[in-house]
Design a protein around this motif. Structure first.
Motif, PDB file in Angstrom:
ATOM      1  N   LEU A 375       0.826  -1.207   0.000  1.00  0.00           N
ATOM      2  CA  LEU A 375       0.000   0.000   0.000  1.00  0.00           C
ATOM      3  C   LEU A 375       0.859   1.256   0.000  1.00  0.00           C
ATOM      4  O   LEU A 375       0.521   2.262  -0.630  1.00  0.00           O
ATOM      5  CB  LEU A 375      -0.926  -0.006   1.212  1.00  0.00           C
ATOM      6  N   HIS A 376       1.977   1.224   0.721  1.00  0.00           N
ATOM      7  CA  HIS A 376       2.861   2.388   0.756  1.00  0.00           C
ATOM      8  C   HIS A 376       3.459   2.650  -0.628  1.00  0.00           C
ATOM      9  O   HIS A 376       3.601   3.800  -1.047  1.00  0.00           O
ATOM     10  CB  HIS A 376       3.991   2.157   1.765  1.00  0.00           C
ATOM     11  N   THR A 379       0.454   3.638  -3.276  1.00  0.00           N
ATOM     12  CA  THR A 379      -0.123   4.978  -3.082  1.00  0.00           C
ATOM     13  C   THR A 379       0.911   6.086  -3.158  1.00  0.00           C
ATOM     14  O   THR A 379       0.567   7.254  -3.014  1.00  0.00           O
ATOM     15  CB  THR A 379      -0.824   5.045  -1.719  1.00  0.00           C
ATOM     16  N   THR A 381       3.399   6.741  -1.049  1.00  0.00           N
ATOM     17  CA  THR A 381       3.727   7.335   0.250  1.00  0.00           C
ATOM     18  C   THR A 381       5.187   7.766   0.266  1.00  0.00           C
ATOM     19  O   THR A 381       6.078   6.973  -0.055  1.00  0.00           O
ATOM     20  CB  THR A 381       3.473   6.328   1.382  1.00  0.00           C
TER      21      THR A 381
END
Length: 541
Positions: A375-376, A379, A381
């Motif tokens: 997810l990091h 997305t 991040t």
């Protein structure tokens, strides 16, 4: 079948070493250290056997009892069950249960601790070289002791593994595992009382302590006799009993040893059979939650989102439970030896140790994320958001906890005059270690139990990688903390208020600066290596 398990264990070990040069280097260093230690122990046993075989036998009994206890306790508390040959992977192969148990037991010795224990146990039999007819008895006792080590370790970890799948029991197991550490203080006090009792008897002439009147020999003999009647020391004491011609004692201790191994084998067999039929899935029963939890308390920013998720990990993830239990029990652990030695200033170590443990806990947060780390990456991040988000929960809650523990230890020791330097050391250690962890977690990741798995499990290759990464990070932390520790020790030793205030200022400044620098360095490394980190965690066995 046993030979097949050995070949499989060696093959898996070879594949692990070929995949990571650092694990190969670490294994070589561990083997050299183990051989050096075993060689020293064997030489000491031979020399001791030439001078006083009976006393050497008591020492071997004590050392063997400690070894067995460590084999039972340390895997639960530190590394968990060795999953190189996970029994659940053999469920579909219809291997006879007895053959599976025997193969796993023998394969359990294929490790640095296993080889070192077997060599040291065999070499200890040379202590009876002046009475060669006792060497076979000593070898039999050593073999039984090694079997007790391996079977006991497997039985304890396999039986306790399902408990930690439930949140209700994992704190209890963590406390049980830490009991030997807590008992260090009472053991020291008990040993002091025993020495005093023997000294009193010797001075009063009530008994003949030893043939040469040696108090130290009498104390070792007494503790050796006590350990010999426990399941831990019974196998190692067989040659001592045979040397004294106490055949009834030999039979009793042999019965204790064989009975203990039989009970442990039964526990392991039944626990493993249950695990193979109903494998644990982790997590336990779900709990209904209201609202967004910590996500509703932190700001709706990338940093706040990462911080909320990490805070949730600390509260609900059982893999963090062991570290939290150590933190809260640290004052208790230090209180007992401080009380027995009448030196309550030892309690002051609790604050800096807790600060280090808390701050170093985020050094492998990426590994604990496992595939959720995708997810990091997906997305986008940023490294800054990721590093600050992981550091803020530890910084906020850790600061409060460290200060409370420091004030508690100051109150118990009555040394309020050391408040400034102690707070400076604690807060400085927290900040600089957190900065180092922010860099380390972006550079080094190593296998950990996957989300939902028991915290007792230790994936293949995890032990060596963990020790290597923690050793390197500890060296860096110690080097950076030397100036702060130096002036802090000066302030505590001299009692100078000005130097104490200077320590507090330096600790706050150094901790803040190194925290910011570490997060910036970690952020740049994270931005550059995020895809590579994702590949590494997805490749974990």
């Amino acid at each position: 079948m046993v030979a097949h398990f050995l070949r499989l264990k060696l093959t898996l070990l070879g594949n692990t070493l070929r995949r990571s040069i650092w694990q190969t280097i670490g294994l070589c260093f561990a083997l050299l250290y183990a051989l050096f230690a075993v060689g020293g122990l064997v030489i000491a046993a031979i020399i001791g056997g030439g001078m006083d075989p009976l006393l050497t036998g008591h020492v071997i009994t004590l050392a063997g009892a400690i070894t067995v206890l460590c084999w039972w306790i340390v895997p639960v508390f530190v590394f968990g069950v060795d999953q190189t040959l996970d029994p659940q992977r053999f469920t579909t192969f219809a291997i006879p249960h007895r053959a599976l148990i025997s193969g796993l037991a023998v394969a359990g010795l294929v490790s640095v601790p296993g080889v070192a224990t077997a060599l040291a146990a065999s070499g200890s039999a040379l202590a009876w070289w002046r009475a060669p007819w006792l060497i076979p008895v000593a070898l039999l006792g050593a073999a039984l002791g090694v079997v007790a080590c391996v079977v006991g370790s497997r039985a304890v970890t396999t039986a306790l593994a399902p408990l930690l799948e439930s949140r209700r029991y994992r704190e209890v197991v963590a406390v049980v595992a830490i009991v030997p550490l807590v008992l260090i203080g009472p053991a020291i006090g008990w040993a002091s009382e025993e020495i005093g009792a023997v000294s009193k008897e010797a001075s009063g002439g009530a008994v003949t302590v030893t043939a040469d009147g040696s108090l130290f020999t009498a104390v070792l003999a007494r503790f050796g006799e006590l350990a010999a009647w426990t399941p831990f020391g019974a196998p190692w004491s067989l040659p001592v009993a045979v040397h004294e011609g106490a055949w009834g004692v030999v039979a009793a201790r042999l019965a204790i040893t064989v009975g203990t191994i039989a009970v442990l084998w039964l526990i392991w067999t039944r626990s493993l059979a249950k695990a193979l039929v109903t494998p644990s899935v982790g997590g336990g029963k779900g709990v209904r939650s209201k609202g967004l939890g910590w996500f509703g308390r932190f700001p709706a920013t990338p940093v706040g989102a990462v911080a909320a998720r990490c805070t949730t990990y600390w509260i609900r993830d059982p893999r963090y439970a062991a570290g939290i239990s150590v933190i809260f029990l640290m004052p208790v652990i230090l209180w007992l030896p401080a009380r027995s030695s009448d030196n309550l200033e030892l309690l002051l170590l609790a604050g800096p140790v807790v600060a280090w443990v808390l701050a170093f806990s985020v050094s492998n947060d990426v590994g604990y994320d496992y595939t959720a780390f995708a997810l990091h990456v997906a997305t986008g991040t940023t490294g800054r958001a990721d590093r600050w988000g992981r550091a803020l929960p530890v910084l906020v809650f850790g600061t409060v906890l460290v200060v409370l523990i420091a004030l508690l230890t100051l109150a118990l020791s009555g040394r309020w005059d050391l408040t400034a330097p102690l707070l400076g050391i604690c807060l400085g250690t927290l900040g600089l270690t957190l900065g180092v962890s922010s860099v380390v977690s972006a550079r080094l990741v190593y296998p950990v139990p996957k989300p939902g798995e028991s915290p007792l499990k230790s994936p293949q290759g995890a032990a060596m990688a963990t020790m290597l990464a923690q050793f390197l990070a500890m060296i860096v932390v110690m080097l950076l903390a030397l100036p702060l520790l130096g002036i802090g020790i000066w302030a505590m030793a001299s009692g100078n208020l000005v130097v104490g205030v200077v320590t507090l200022v330096i600790g706050l400044a150094e901790g803040a600066v190194l925290l910011v620098v570490g997060i910036r360095m970690g952020a740049r490394t994270f931005d550059r290596r995020a895809p590579e980190l994702l590949q590494q965690v997805q490749a974990f066995p």
